[in-house]
Design an enzyme around this catalytic site. Structure first.
Site, PDB file in Angstrom:
ATOM      1  N   HIS A 153      -8.669  -9.826  13.884  1.00  0.00           N
ATOM      2  CA  HIS A 153      -9.971  -9.925  13.193  1.00  0.00           C
ATOM      3  C   HIS A 153     -10.164  -8.766  12.216  1.00  0.00           C
ATOM      4  O   HIS A 153     -11.287  -8.367  11.928  1.00  0.00           O
ATOM      5  CB  HIS A 153     -11.149  -9.946  14.178  1.00  0.00           C
ATOM      6  N   SER A 274      -4.933   1.696 -15.275  1.00  0.00           N
ATOM      7  CA  SER A 274      -6.066   0.975 -15.850  1.00  0.00           C
ATOM      8  C   SER A 274      -6.307   1.522 -17.241  1.00  0.00           C
ATOM      9  O   SER A 274      -6.098   2.715 -17.497  1.00  0.00           O
ATOM     10  CB  SER A 274      -7.298   1.190 -14.967  1.00  0.00           C
ATOM     11  N   LYS A 280      -6.433   5.067 -11.579  1.00  0.00           N
ATOM     12  CA  LYS A 280      -5.987   3.830 -10.928  1.00  0.00           C
ATOM     13  C   LYS A 280      -4.465   3.697 -10.844  1.00  0.00           C
ATOM     14  O   LYS A 280      -3.740   4.091 -11.743  1.00  0.00           O
ATOM     15  CB  LYS A 280      -6.536   2.607 -11.687  1.00  0.00           C
ATOM     16  N   GLU A 287      -0.179  -8.342  -6.262  1.00  0.00           N
ATOM     17  CA  GLU A 287      -1.292  -9.267  -6.526  1.00  0.00           C
ATOM     18  C   GLU A 287      -0.790 -10.552  -7.188  1.00  0.00           C
ATOM     19  O   GLU A 287      -1.275 -11.647  -6.895  1.00  0.00           O
ATOM     20  CB  GLU A 287      -2.330  -8.593  -7.425  1.00  0.00           C
TER      21      GLU A 287
END
Ligand code: ARG
Length: 455
Positions: A153, A274, A280, A287
């Protein structure tokens, strides 16, 4: 190619919708291989003369060279790869070229080419997955004693080793690899010689062409051979499940490399910056692997929908089979390769992993188990006692193994200092000795098993 009964050419829109050459040129090598096998068989059986057979084979060699050199001119008005190659063959060798299509139809030709292509795609997926498993295995071998929280969970559940976690994916990708292998073996039957749908009146030798193309045997039923696309569906199904597995690992990588987790770091080679936020380090490739899963699943659904309700045998609907398979193959192959590279690249941060594990009281089960074993309490009661002790530790901002004995004894007077032996992360991990468990001794067995499989 079919001028005989036609008086006028196709409408402009037909010239737009019909051609498949834009994508089926990827079947060129398979088409030539199929034609060679067919030609040799025709000559061997005396269906065409030896002389014409030699001319055709020579012409096919020339076509092959032109394609390899990028000199071959693919023409949309010739629709597909089969007609393009045949037309060029006729230009090169003259009338003998017209004999190649004896006892053959584009219907058995295209599906022979396609089976050969998908068979090779299965092998490529198997090879890629083997590399990915090796990368995971190598990383796991470094981290038999690195402890991180195991989650259920998404809540800290019990401590596990990083090796154990990575080896779970080695198992998954092993099953994926087996699915491709299994599909490859099943699809390895030759449709060639089924002709348009019903077979042919010429005395062909289907065993010979099957053998020449590396197929295990000819398919038994010509109508099935022409219309079946379950081999492509099976490939896409295997791709789909594999892509889903890749997306799970990609999801882990994205999460592990967040500031909040900090479990792993990907090098500069596998992160992007970024354009606005200088700090970043985005895990783009992970992804993208996660995101591309949708395409692969879509490819399966698209082809299944094409085949659904399609009566026997060939319908041009089936021309839609190839782009879905090509797209899935390209997508899956780059995803597997990117994932293997990231797995080799990543650096684990054992300190962050350990801190995350400690923050979550993951040895509460060990405490309850101790109460059962030593104080002979029923597990439900022990669960309650351990829960109260976790609450006490939480109130004091302490881990379980740092909570003073008297605090525990306030809750359960039977507890003795022996309990501390089971409260550390290490003791918890070491105790999970059951088969398949996270104890390093057990994970070492998994590593040894796969070491020989992946050799
Ligand atoms: N381009 C076609 C395909 O991809 C080849 C087979 C065409 N057969 C036919 N009878 N029109 O399926």
């Amino acid at each position: 190619m079919w001028g005989g009964r036609f008086e006028s050419g196709p409408a402009a829109i037909m010239r737009e919708i019909t051609p498949s050459i834009g994508f089926d040129k990827r079947l060129a090598a398979e088409d030539i291989a199929g034609s060679r096998a067919h030609c040799r068989m025709l000559a061997a059986e005396g269906i065409i003369s030896k002389d014409d057979g030699q001319k055709i084979l020579g012409g096919l060699d020339a076509v092959e060279k032109e394609i390899a050199a990028g000199e071959f001119v693919f023409k949309r008005e010739l629709e597909d790869i089969h007609l393009n190659i045949e037309a060029r063959l006729a230009e090169l060798i003259g009338p003998a070229a017209g004999r190649l299509h004896t006892a053959r139809s584009r219907n058995d030709q295209v599906v022979t080419d396609f089976r050969l292509w998908v068979r090779a795609a299965c092998s490529r997926a198997e090879d890629g997955l083997l590399e990915l498993q090796r990368a995971l295995h190598a990383q796991a071998a470094q981290h038999l004693d690195t402890i991180l929280p195991g989650f259920t969970h998404m809540q800290v559940a019990q401590p596990v080793t990083f090796a154990h976690h990575l080896m779970a994916y080695v198992e998954m990708f092993g099953r994926d690899r087996a699915r491709f292998e299994d599909a490859r073996k099943r699809m390895n039957e030759s449709p060639l010689g089924s002709a348009a749908l019903a077979g042919t009146s010429f005395p062909i030798d289907r065993d010979a062409t099957a053998k020449a193309l590396g197929f295990a045997r000819p398919m038994r039923n010509s109508m099935d051979a022409i219309s079946a696309r379950d081999f492509a569906l099976e490939y896409l199904a295997a791709c789909s499940i594999c892509a889903v597995h890749l997306s799970r690992l990609a999801g882990e990588l994205v999460q592990w490399s967040t500031q909040a987790f900090g479990f792993v770091k990907l090098s500069d080679a596998f992160t992007t910056g970024s354009s606005i936020m200088p700090q970043k380090r985005n895990p783009d490739a992970a992804e993208l692997v996660r995101g591309k899963t949708g395409r692969v699943l879509g490819d399966f659904v698209a082809l299944a929908t094409v085949v659904k309700g399609l009566v026997l045998t060939y319908g041009t609907d089936l021309q839609e089979d190839k782009e879905r398979v090509f797209d899935a193959a390209d997508t899956l192959e780059i995803s597997i390769a990117a994932m293997a590279a990231m797995m080799a690249d990543l650096t684990a941060n054992p300190a962050r992993m350990k801190a995350a594990a400690e923050a979550g009281y993951p040895t509460a089960t060990d405490l309850a188990d101790w109460v059962v074993r030593v104080l002979q309490k029923p597990f439900r009661e022990a669960h309650h006692i351990a829960g109260s002790i976790v609450k006490a530790a939480e109130e004091r901002g302490l881990t379980l193994d740092a909570l003073p004995l008297e605090e525990m004894r306030k809750i359960e007077p039977g507890i003795t200092s022996d309990v501390y032996a089971v409260l550390s992360l290490e003791s918890s991990v070491n105790a999970r000795m059951s088969l398949g468990g996270t104890a390093p001794a057990r994970v070492r067995e998994q590593l040894a098993h796969w070491k020989s499989q992946l050799a």
